[in-house]
Design an enzyme around this catalytic site. Structure first.
Site, PDB file in Angstrom:
ATOM      1  N   ARG A 202     -22.630  12.710   2.469  1.00 51.58           N
ATOM      2  CA  ARG A 202     -22.665  11.954   1.191  1.00 51.58           C
ATOM      3  C   ARG A 202     -21.562  12.367   0.216  1.00 51.58           C
ATOM      4  NH1 ARG A 202     -28.281  12.784   1.577  1.00 51.58           N
ATOM      5  NH2 ARG A 202     -29.289  10.968   2.501  1.00 51.58           N
TER       6      ARG A 202
ATOM      7  N   LYS B 258      -8.672   5.796  -4.407  1.00 52.44           N
ATOM      8  CA  LYS B 258      -9.036   4.643  -3.577  1.00 52.44           C
ATOM      9  C   LYS B 258      -8.931   5.069  -2.125  1.00 52.44           C
ATOM     10  CE  LYS B 258      -7.728   0.410  -5.976  1.00 52.44           C
ATOM     11  NZ  LYS B 258      -6.821  -0.753  -5.846  1.00 52.44           N
TER      12      LYS B 258
ATOM     13  N   GLU C 296       7.096   1.078  -4.311  1.00 54.58           N
ATOM     14  CA  GLU C 296       5.915   1.380  -5.133  1.00 54.58           C
ATOM     15  C   GLU C 296       6.321   2.186  -6.369  1.00 54.58           C
ATOM     16  OE1 GLU C 296       3.135  -0.038  -4.716  1.00 54.58           O
ATOM     17  OE2 GLU C 296       2.779  -0.428  -2.592  1.00 54.58           O
TER      18      GLU C 296
ATOM     19  N   LYS D 189       0.477   6.476 -13.350  1.00 55.89           N
ATOM     20  CA  LYS D 189      -0.717   6.125 -12.581  1.00 55.89           C
ATOM     21  C   LYS D 189      -1.930   6.891 -13.112  1.00 55.89           C
ATOM     22  CE  LYS D 189      -2.866   4.997  -8.316  1.00 55.89           C
ATOM     23  NZ  LYS D 189      -2.803   4.751  -6.901  1.00 55.89           N
TER      24      LYS D 189
ATOM     25  N   GLU E  39     -10.858  -0.203 -11.213  1.00 64.85           N
ATOM     26  CA  GLU E  39     -10.134  -1.474 -11.239  1.00 64.85           C
ATOM     27  C   GLU E  39     -10.941  -2.610 -11.846  1.00 64.85           C
ATOM     28  OE1 GLU E  39      -7.515  -2.033  -7.880  1.00 64.85           O
ATOM     29  OE2 GLU E  39      -7.469  -4.180  -8.266  1.00 64.85           O
TER      30      GLU E  39
ATOM     31  N   ARG F 132      -6.192  -1.316 -14.367  1.00 67.09           N
ATOM     32  CA  ARG F 132      -5.700  -0.829 -13.069  1.00 67.09           C
ATOM     33  C   ARG F 132      -5.138  -1.968 -12.217  1.00 67.09           C
ATOM     34  NH1 ARG F 132      -8.427   3.887  -9.221  1.00 67.09           N
ATOM     35  NH2 ARG F 132      -6.748   3.897  -7.709  1.00 67.09           N
TER      36      ARG F 132
ATOM     37  N   ASN G 255      -1.134  -3.756  -9.216  1.00 65.50           N
ATOM     38  CA  ASN G 255      -0.903  -4.739  -8.149  1.00 65.50           C
ATOM     39  C   ASN G 255       0.315  -5.611  -8.441  1.00 65.50           C
ATOM     40  OD1 ASN G 255      -3.145  -3.978  -6.576  1.00 65.50           O
ATOM     41  ND2 ASN G 255      -4.472  -5.006  -8.056  1.00 65.50           N
TER      42      ASN G 255
ATOM     43  N   HIS H  72       2.059  -7.600  -5.786  1.00 66.57           N
ATOM     44  CA  HIS H  72       1.246  -7.517  -4.577  1.00 66.57           C
ATOM     45  C   HIS H  72       0.622  -8.847  -4.145  1.00 66.57           C
ATOM     46  CE1 HIS H  72       1.955  -3.292  -4.991  1.00 66.57           C
ATOM     47  NE2 HIS H  72       1.208  -2.991  -3.963  1.00 66.57           N
TER      48      HIS H  72
ATOM     49  N   HIS I  59       1.122  -9.257  -0.308  1.00 62.61           N
ATOM     50  CA  HIS I  59       0.035  -9.346   0.679  1.00 62.61           C
ATOM     51  C   HIS I  59       0.124 -10.645   1.474  1.00 62.61           C
ATOM     52  CE1 HIS I  59      -2.563  -6.215  -1.654  1.00 62.61           C
ATOM     53  NE2 HIS I  59      -1.714  -5.652  -0.832  1.00 62.61           N
TER      54      HIS I  59
ATOM     55  N   HIS J 113       4.567  -2.593   4.282  1.00 65.03           N
ATOM     56  CA  HIS J 113       3.930  -2.976   3.021  1.00 65.03           C
ATOM     57  C   HIS J 113       4.921  -2.862   1.852  1.00 65.03           C
ATOM     58  CE1 HIS J 113       1.024  -3.316  -0.180  1.00 65.03           C
ATOM     59  NE2 HIS J 113       1.383  -2.136  -0.637  1.00 65.03           N
TER      60      HIS J 113
HETATM   61  N1  LIG Z   1      -5.161   4.472  -1.747  1.00 65.13           N
HETATM   62  C1  LIG Z   1      -4.265   3.836  -2.465  1.00 65.13           C
HETATM   63  O1  LIG Z   1      -4.345   3.779  -3.704  1.00 65.13           O
HETATM   64  C2  LIG Z   1      -3.091   3.207  -1.774  1.00 65.13           C
HETATM   65  C3  LIG Z   1      -1.989   2.740  -2.501  1.00 65.13           C
HETATM   66  C4  LIG Z   1      -0.908   2.222  -1.808  1.00 65.13           C
HETATM   67  C5  LIG Z   1      -0.926   2.179  -0.416  1.00 65.13           C
HETATM   68  N2  LIG Z   1      -2.015   2.640   0.261  1.00 65.13           N
HETATM   69  C6  LIG Z   1      -2.063   2.637   1.724  1.00 65.13           C
HETATM   70  O2  LIG Z   1      -1.049   3.512   2.192  1.00 65.13           O
HETATM   71  C7  LIG Z   1      -0.709   3.143   3.529  1.00 65.13           C
HETATM   72  C8  LIG Z   1       0.782   3.222   3.699  1.00 65.13           C
HETATM   73  O3  LIG Z   1       1.175   4.554   3.506  1.00 65.13           O
HETATM   74  P1  LIG Z   1       2.606   5.076   3.982  1.00 65.13           P
HETATM   75  O4  LIG Z   1       3.650   4.135   3.559  1.00 65.13           O
HETATM   76  O5  LIG Z   1       2.691   6.503   3.576  1.00 65.13           O
HETATM   77  O6  LIG Z   1       2.540   4.893   5.565  1.00 65.13           O
HETATM   78  P2  LIG Z   1       2.120   5.889   6.764  1.00 65.13           P
HETATM   79  O7  LIG Z   1       1.076   6.819   6.356  1.00 65.13           O
HETATM   80  O8  LIG Z   1       1.855   4.997   7.939  1.00 65.13           O
HETATM   81  O9  LIG Z   1       3.460   6.697   7.026  1.00 65.13           O
HETATM   82  C9  LIG Z   1       4.589   6.002   7.474  1.00 65.13           C
HETATM   83  C10 LIG Z   1       5.193   6.652   8.732  1.00 65.13           C
HETATM   84  O10 LIG Z   1       5.925   7.793   8.340  1.00 65.13           O
HETATM   85  C11 LIG Z   1       5.495   8.928   9.105  1.00 65.13           C
HETATM   86  N3  LIG Z   1       5.670  10.079   8.230  1.00 65.13           N
HETATM   87  C12 LIG Z   1       4.906  10.428   7.180  1.00 65.13           C
HETATM   88  N4  LIG Z   1       5.442  11.466   6.540  1.00 65.13           N
HETATM   89  C13 LIG Z   1       6.551  11.816   7.220  1.00 65.13           C
HETATM   90  C14 LIG Z   1       7.537  12.815   7.033  1.00 65.13           C
HETATM   91  N5  LIG Z   1       7.515  13.649   5.997  1.00 65.13           N
HETATM   92  N6  LIG Z   1       8.526  12.891   7.940  1.00 65.13           N
HETATM   93  C15 LIG Z   1       8.595  12.010   8.981  1.00 65.13           C
HETATM   94  N7  LIG Z   1       7.715  11.033   9.187  1.00 65.13           N
HETATM   95  C16 LIG Z   1       6.703  10.929   8.307  1.00 65.13           C
HETATM   96  C17 LIG Z   1       4.076   8.612   9.464  1.00 65.13           C
HETATM   97  O11 LIG Z   1       3.642   9.377  10.589  1.00 65.13           O
HETATM   98  C18 LIG Z   1       4.174   7.116   9.749  1.00 65.13           C
HETATM   99  O12 LIG Z   1       4.675   6.891  11.033  1.00 65.13           O
HETATM  100  C19 LIG Z   1      -1.276   1.756   3.750  1.00 65.13           C
HETATM  101  O13 LIG Z   1      -2.382   1.834   4.603  1.00 65.13           O
HETATM  102  C20 LIG Z   1      -1.720   1.316   2.361  1.00 65.13           C
HETATM  103  O14 LIG Z   1      -2.850   0.460   2.388  1.00 65.13           O
HETATM  104  C21 LIG Z   1      -3.087   3.166  -0.381  1.00 65.13           C
END
Ligand SMILES: NC(=O)c1ccc[n+]([C@@H]2O[C@H](COP(=O)([O-])OP(=O)(O)OC[C@H]3O[C@@H](n4cnc5c(N)ncnc54)[C@H](O)[C@@H]3O)[C@@H](O)[C@H]2O)c1
Length: 364
Positions: free
Chosen positions: A119, A141, A183, A225, A235, A239, A243, A246, A250, A263
């Site tokens: 939990r 999130k 971002e 942020k 949100e 918040r 977006n 976005h 999306h 993305h």
């Molecule tokens: N929670 C939130 O508020 C929020 C906000 C924006 C995005 N997101 C989510 O974040 C995700 C995207 O995150 P991302 O862009 O970090 O993608 P990711 O986590 O897939 O990382 C991108 C790639 O880079 C590699 N990688 C990561 N760090 C590395 C490093 N230091 N050196 C070499 N390779 C590395 C990873 O293994 C992966 O292959 C999506 O799922 C999106 O929905 C969440």
């Protein structure tokens, strides 16, 4: 090292930002979470590059390691379930600590596991992508994807701390860096005039990576942020400004079947579209147009995988979870560093922007 505190209704936590600070993480955990068992969750890519750092954490913390497959397509209930299985097998309990070591995918799925296991247990984020540093690791999130849509299963669960060490970005592939830059760039449009001017003056240096200005950019983004999350954790209001870009992004991602366009790459297109929409609808007064043309100049808009179809992209906007009761919500700039959300945008305005942005793809 900079420390930014995120104050939310469910508690306050620090975001540590700096260069080379990861070495201080074990002593921080040993002090703050004294005697607690830890499970570090990462993926094979990070495990491969940073195995010696993971060994340090294993030795210095009471820590087990579990890896999940790399990639958005594994941000699933199955991967989440694999983490829960591992935590039970390792004998972790309500006092245990999860450590999410990776990009946004690792952070989101580990956060969701922490929200559900017993939990809700504590977790800390060590983001390794620019996107995760400026955005996903902060704000609580957490989610996994469903075959019918992104982030459809999740919870709000704030981390206990975030450790953002820019040195991890040295190994990040350039394409991923630019996706994260999108971002960060977004905050120029909603973080006040000072942030707008900072991003305008320093875009080349920030995009170049590796400079003190990149560090400053990350700090500024996290501060903005943190301020937004403090005012609206779940949100319900302000918040939604995060977006920015976005609604278009999306729809593009969906149109390309979540393949071929990252993305953040879609967000860059989304930002360009949102600015055009604000001009088209009159939300952005004409006296600011020059400022916006300038900041958008040199933006690293990525190539699209194939010709976009306006009808399908427009239809895809309604499939997004941000479309409420069939109404589209667009966040548009109204002045440098200021944006507002609007539900009152006409279909013809949106179509006009899509036509204008993708004109070179369309038949004569
Ligand atoms: N929670 C939130 O508020 C929020 C906000 C924006 C995005 N997101 C989510 O974040 C995700 C995207 O995150 P991302 O862009 O970090 O993608 P990711 O986590 O897939 O990382 C991108 C790639 O880079 C590699 N990688 C990561 N760090 C590395 C490093 N230091 N050196 C070499 N390779 C590395 C990873 O293994 C992966 O292959 C999506 O799922 C999106 O929905 C969440």
């Amino acid at each position: 090292m900079q420390t930014i505190t995120v104050n939310t209704a469910s508690g306050a936590y620090p975001v540590f930002i700096g260069s080379g600070i990861a070495s201080e993480f074990p002593s921080y955990v040993n002090e703050r979470f004294k005697g607690r068992r830890c499970a570090l969750i990462t993926n094979p890519t990070i495990d491969g590059i940073y195995s010696s750092y993971i060994d340090v954490l294993k030795n210095e913390l009471n820590c087990v390691v579990h890896t999940i497959p790399d990639g958005e397509k594994y941000k699933t209930v199955e991967t989440w379930n694999g983490i829960i299985d591992a935590l039970i097998t390792f004998g972790l309990d309500r006092k245990s600590l999860l450590i999410a070591f990776g990009g946004g995918v690792v952070g989101d799925v580990v956060g969701f596991a922490a929200a559900c296991f017993m939990r809700g247990i504590d977790y800390v984020q060590i983001p390794t992508t620019l996107l995760a540093m400026v955005d996903s690791s902060v704000g609580g999130k957490t989610a996994v994807d469903h075959p019918l849509g992104k982030n459809l299963i999740g919870a709000f669960h704030q981390p206990a701390a975030v450790w953002a060490d820019v040195n991890f970005l040295e190994t990040l592939p350039r394409r991923q860096f630019i996706a994260g830059y999108a971002e960060a760039f977004k905050y120029a449009f909603l973080g006040g005039r000072a942030m707008f001017d900072f991003m305008e003056c320093n875009k080349a240096a920030v995009l170049g990576g590796g400079s003190d200005l990149l560090l400053e950019c990350i700090e500024r983004c996290v501060r903005i942020k943190a301020g937004i999350v403090a005012r609206d954790e779940r949100e319900a209001g302000v918040r939604a400004l995060l977006n920015f870009g976005h609604t278009f992004a999306h729809a593009l991602e969906r149109f390309y079947g979540f393949e071929g366009l990252l993305h953040g790459e879609a967000v860059l297109w989304g930002i360009a579209c949102a600015v055009s929409l604000a001009k088209e609808t009159g939300a952005l007064p004409r006296n600011y147009w020059g400022d916006f043309d300038e900041i958008l100049q040199g933006m690293p808009l990525p190539p699209l995988p194939s010709a976009p179809w306006i009808d399908e992209i427009y239809a895809a906007m309604f499939a997004d979870k941000k479309a409420e009761s069939g109404q589209l919500r667009f966040v548009m700039p109204v002045a440098p560093g200021e944006a507002e959300a609007s539900y009152a945008v006409g279909e013809e305005n949106v179509r006009q922007v899509l036509k204008e942005k993708f004109a070179h793809w369309l038949p004569e």
